[in-house]
Design a protein around this motif. Structure first.
Motif, short mmCIF file in Angstrom:
data_model
loop_
_atom_site.label_atom_id
_atom_site.label_comp_id
_atom_site.label_asym_id
_atom_site.label_seq_id
_atom_site.Cartn_x
_atom_site.Cartn_y
_atom_site.Cartn_z
N THR A 37 0.27 -9.86 -10.91
CA THR A 37 -0.14 -8.60 -11.44
C THR A 37 -1.22 -7.91 -10.91
OG1 THR A 37 0.90 -9.33 -13.60
CG2 THR A 37 -0.40 -7.58 -13.70
N LEU A 38 -2.36 -8.69 -10.72
CA LEU A 38 -3.64 -8.29 -10.25
C LEU A 38 -3.44 -7.84 -8.90
CD1 LEU A 38 -6.26 -10.86 -11.65
CD2 LEU A 38 -6.00 -8.09 -12.19
N HIS A 39 -2.40 -8.56 -7.99
CA HIS A 39 -2.20 -8.22 -6.43
C HIS A 39 -1.44 -6.97 -6.68
CE1 HIS A 39 -0.02 -9.69 -2.59
NE2 HIS A 39 -1.17 -8.91 -2.33
N ALA A 40 -0.44 -6.91 -7.57
CA ALA A 40 0.25 -5.42 -7.64
C ALA A 40 -0.72 -4.13 -8.00
CB ALA A 40 1.42 -5.63 -9.03
N VAL A 41 -1.57 -4.46 -8.83
CA VAL A 41 -2.77 -3.42 -9.08
C VAL A 41 -3.44 -3.22 -7.98
CG1 VAL A 41 -4.76 -3.00 -10.48
CG2 VAL A 41 -2.68 -4.09 -11.69
N TRP A 42 -3.90 -4.20 -7.34
CA TRP A 42 -4.33 -3.76 -6.00
C TRP A 42 -3.62 -2.94 -5.01
CZ3 TRP A 42 -3.58 -5.09 -0.62
CH2 TRP A 42 -4.71 -4.67 0.00
N HIS A 43 -2.25 -3.27 -5.01
CA HIS A 43 -1.33 -2.32 -4.32
C HIS A 43 -1.34 -1.05 -4.85
CE1 HIS A 43 -0.26 -5.11 -1.05
NE2 HIS A 43 -0.02 -6.21 -1.89
N MET A 44 -1.26 -0.98 -5.89
CA MET A 44 -1.13 0.44 -6.62
C MET A 44 -2.43 1.32 -6.42
SD MET A 44 0.64 -0.86 -10.46
CE MET A 44 -0.77 0.19 -11.25
N VAL A 45 -3.53 0.63 -6.42
CA VAL A 45 -4.93 1.41 -6.06
C VAL A 45 -4.76 1.94 -4.50
CG1 VAL A 45 -7.31 1.44 -6.25
CG2 VAL A 45 -6.06 0.23 -7.98
#
Length: 125
Positions: free
Chosen positions: A43-51
């Motif tokens: 989830t944190l990895h996906a958030v990094w990609h979203m940012v």
């Protein structure tokens, strides 16, 4: 052409590049190698990609605003300026809440984000 928007867009593109390169090396690689459970780690990895995508799109929008020669006070510009203010505020809140010495230097991302907000606001005035 709105020089403020162009400067903000180029600066935002630089911020996105720093986020992608340095964030990938200093944050994402250790995060993925860490002992955090798989779901929060992914989830944190996906958030990094979203940012990452968000920063690139904001830079593109600012450059588009500069090249489209839209008048100052554009609602999109104010939204982007607020967007970068809130990003900076998030980093400031997290770093000031930590019990660190010299906390403003521990998560210095806010020093990259606030100038984009200020340059965008200057163009929108």
């Amino acid at each position: 052409m709105n020089g403020w928007y162009l400067t903000a867009g180029v600066t935002a593109a630089g911020v996105a590049a720093v986020h992608i390169v340095a964030g990938g090396r200093d944050v994402v690689r250790p995060l993925l190698a860490g002992a955090i459970n798989a779901e929060p780690r992914r989830t944190l990895h996906a958030v990094w990609h979203m940012v990452s995508a968000d920063l690139v799109l904001a830079a593109a929008a600012l450059i588009w605003l500069a090249l489209s020669d839209r008048p100052g006070g554009d609602a999109m510009a104010w939204l982007i300026a607020a967007h970068f203010v809130f990003y900076a505020a998030a980093f400031l809140a997290v770093t000031l809440a930590a019990d660190w010495s010299k906390p403003l230097l521990r998560l210095p991302q806010w020093t990259l984000l606030l100038p984009v907000a200020a340059l965008t606001a200057a163009g929108a005035v």
